[in-house]
Each structure stands twice: as structure tokens, then as C-alpha cells.
Design a protein around this motif. Sequence first.
Motif, PDB file in Angstrom:
ATOM      1  N   LEU A 184       4.230  -5.128  -0.328  1.00  0.00           N
ATOM      2  CA  LEU A 184       3.332  -4.500   0.598  1.00  0.00           C
ATOM      3  C   LEU A 184       3.757  -3.617   1.389  1.00  0.00           C
ATOM      4  N   TRP A 185       4.791  -3.580   1.959  1.00  0.00           N
ATOM      5  CA  TRP A 185       5.491  -2.670   2.688  1.00  0.00           C
ATOM      6  C   TRP A 185       5.965  -1.367   2.070  1.00  0.00           C
ATOM      7  N   ALA A 186       6.486  -1.452   0.747  1.00  0.00           N
ATOM      8  CA  ALA A 186       6.841  -0.427  -0.004  1.00  0.00           C
ATOM      9  C   ALA A 186       5.378   0.525  -0.388  1.00  0.00           C
ATOM     10  N   GLU A 187       4.287  -0.145  -0.695  1.00  0.00           N
ATOM     11  CA  GLU A 187       3.059   0.435  -0.936  1.00  0.00           C
ATOM     12  C   GLU A 187       2.438   0.967   0.481  1.00  0.00           C
ATOM     13  N   PRO A 218      -5.857  -0.743  16.550  1.00  0.00           N
ATOM     14  CA  PRO A 218      -6.545  -0.316  15.583  1.00  0.00           C
ATOM     15  C   PRO A 218      -6.187  -0.130  14.205  1.00  0.00           C
ATOM     16  N   PHE A 219      -4.843  -0.433  13.694  1.00  0.00           N
ATOM     17  CA  PHE A 219      -4.493  -0.577  12.522  1.00  0.00           C
ATOM     18  C   PHE A 219      -5.072  -1.708  11.860  1.00  0.00           C
ATOM     19  N   LEU A 220      -5.599  -2.598  12.603  1.00  0.00           N
ATOM     20  CA  LEU A 220      -6.105  -4.047  11.615  1.00  0.00           C
ATOM     21  C   LEU A 220      -7.629  -3.756  11.493  1.00  0.00           C
ATOM     22  N   VAL A 221      -7.931  -3.681  10.217  1.00  0.00           N
ATOM     23  CA  VAL A 221      -9.181  -3.422   9.824  1.00  0.00           C
ATOM     24  C   VAL A 221      -9.675  -4.444   8.926  1.00  0.00           C
ATOM     25  N   PRO A 281       0.157   1.494  -5.293  1.00  0.00           N
ATOM     26  CA  PRO A 281      -0.601   0.220  -5.091  1.00  0.00           C
ATOM     27  C   PRO A 281      -1.293  -0.004  -6.599  1.00  0.00           C
ATOM     28  N   GLU A 282      -1.030  -1.283  -7.182  1.00  0.00           N
ATOM     29  CA  GLU A 282      -1.861  -1.589  -8.331  1.00  0.00           C
ATOM     30  C   GLU A 282      -3.113  -1.226  -8.290  1.00  0.00           C
ATOM     31  N   ASP A 283      -3.930  -0.814  -9.247  1.00  0.00           N
ATOM     32  CA  ASP A 283      -5.268  -0.380  -9.148  1.00  0.00           C
ATOM     33  C   ASP A 283      -5.935  -1.740  -9.898  1.00  0.00           C
ATOM     34  N   VAL A 284      -6.574  -2.581  -9.053  1.00  0.00           N
ATOM     35  CA  VAL A 284      -7.464  -3.785  -9.323  1.00  0.00           C
ATOM     36  C   VAL A 284      -8.817  -3.743  -9.897  1.00  0.00           C
ATOM     37  N   ASP A 285      -9.269  -2.351  -9.705  1.00  0.00           N
ATOM     38  CA  ASP A 285     -10.772  -2.341  -9.912  1.00  0.00           C
ATOM     39  C   ASP A 285     -11.119  -2.862 -11.364  1.00  0.00           C
ATOM     40  N   ASN A 294      -3.011   2.547   2.939  1.00  0.00           N
ATOM     41  CA  ASN A 294      -1.766   2.635   3.706  1.00  0.00           C
ATOM     42  C   ASN A 294      -1.768   2.806   5.070  1.00  0.00           C
ATOM     43  N   LYS A 295      -2.985   3.228   5.698  1.00  0.00           N
ATOM     44  CA  LYS A 295      -2.905   3.551   7.170  1.00  0.00           C
ATOM     45  C   LYS A 295      -3.248   2.291   7.932  1.00  0.00           C
ATOM     46  N   PHE A 296      -3.663   1.062   7.580  1.00  0.00           N
ATOM     47  CA  PHE A 296      -4.148  -0.116   7.916  1.00  0.00           C
ATOM     48  C   PHE A 296      -3.756  -1.171   7.355  1.00  0.00           C
ATOM     49  N   ILE A 297      -3.903  -2.496   8.112  1.00  0.00           N
ATOM     50  CA  ILE A 297      -3.512  -3.687   7.608  1.00  0.00           C
ATOM     51  C   ILE A 297      -5.015  -4.516   7.482  1.00  0.00           C
TER      52      ILE A 297
END
Length: 133
Positions: free
Chosen positions: A47-50, A101-104, A57-61, A24-27
Amino acid sequence: MPVKVHPTKRKVRDIQADIKKNRNKFIGGSDVGSIMGVNEWKSAYTLWAEKVGLIEPEDVDDKESVWWGTQEEDLVAKRFEMKTGKRVRKSNYAYSCKEYPFLVGHVDRLIQKESKAILECKTTSAFNKTNYD
């Protein structure tokens, strides 16, 4: 002028749990489709709400397609090498933009001898064939 990227200090393999916890700290690259409105599974609003913590967020693992996609990365990379004659190596770093820096990004492979070339290893199911006709 293109924005330069640089590796973060910590290797991705050392911080897998932190990545999931701190998404949630980066895009990241997986977020862009939702932001652009082309992700059929997640809206920009979801996505914004997450990102702001309103929903988990849904765990997709444990999704079958995610597991197989991860397992097949090496195979896809080897086929790329065979078809192109180019060599690739794993990238164990998270890359962030100096200006934003929020783009990762977490890239699958770096193409050797090409300073600005990456390989993202993607697979799909035969059941998705009609999506690409």
C-alpha cells in the motif's frame, strides 16, 4: 472527542476517474485493513509503495467479485430496510476529516433520521463460508 466529517464540494459520481487517479493522495476505508496488517491481499508495504508511486495499484474494476458487489448494493440496502425498519439513501459525496484531511471515505448509504449512522453494503461468495465459521 469524535472527529467531525464533512462532505467535500464535489459529488463522487462526478469524479470517479479523479478518485482512481488521486487515490495516492488520501487514505480511504479500503486502505485501513492493509495498514492494520489484516488484509490478506495487500500488505502495508505494498500500500505504501502504491501511495508514493513506486508501483501501480492493481485495477480491480474488472474483477467479478467487485462487479457483483457493486450491482448488489441496492439489494443489500433494501434488505437492511426490511429487517430494521430504517430508511436509507445513497450518499453521493466523499467525506473527509476536518482535522486529518487525508482521511477520506465514500459511504454506500446514509441512514435517515440518524445523523451519525451509515450503511456499508458488503457481499461475499458462498465459497468464503469457511472464512466466517
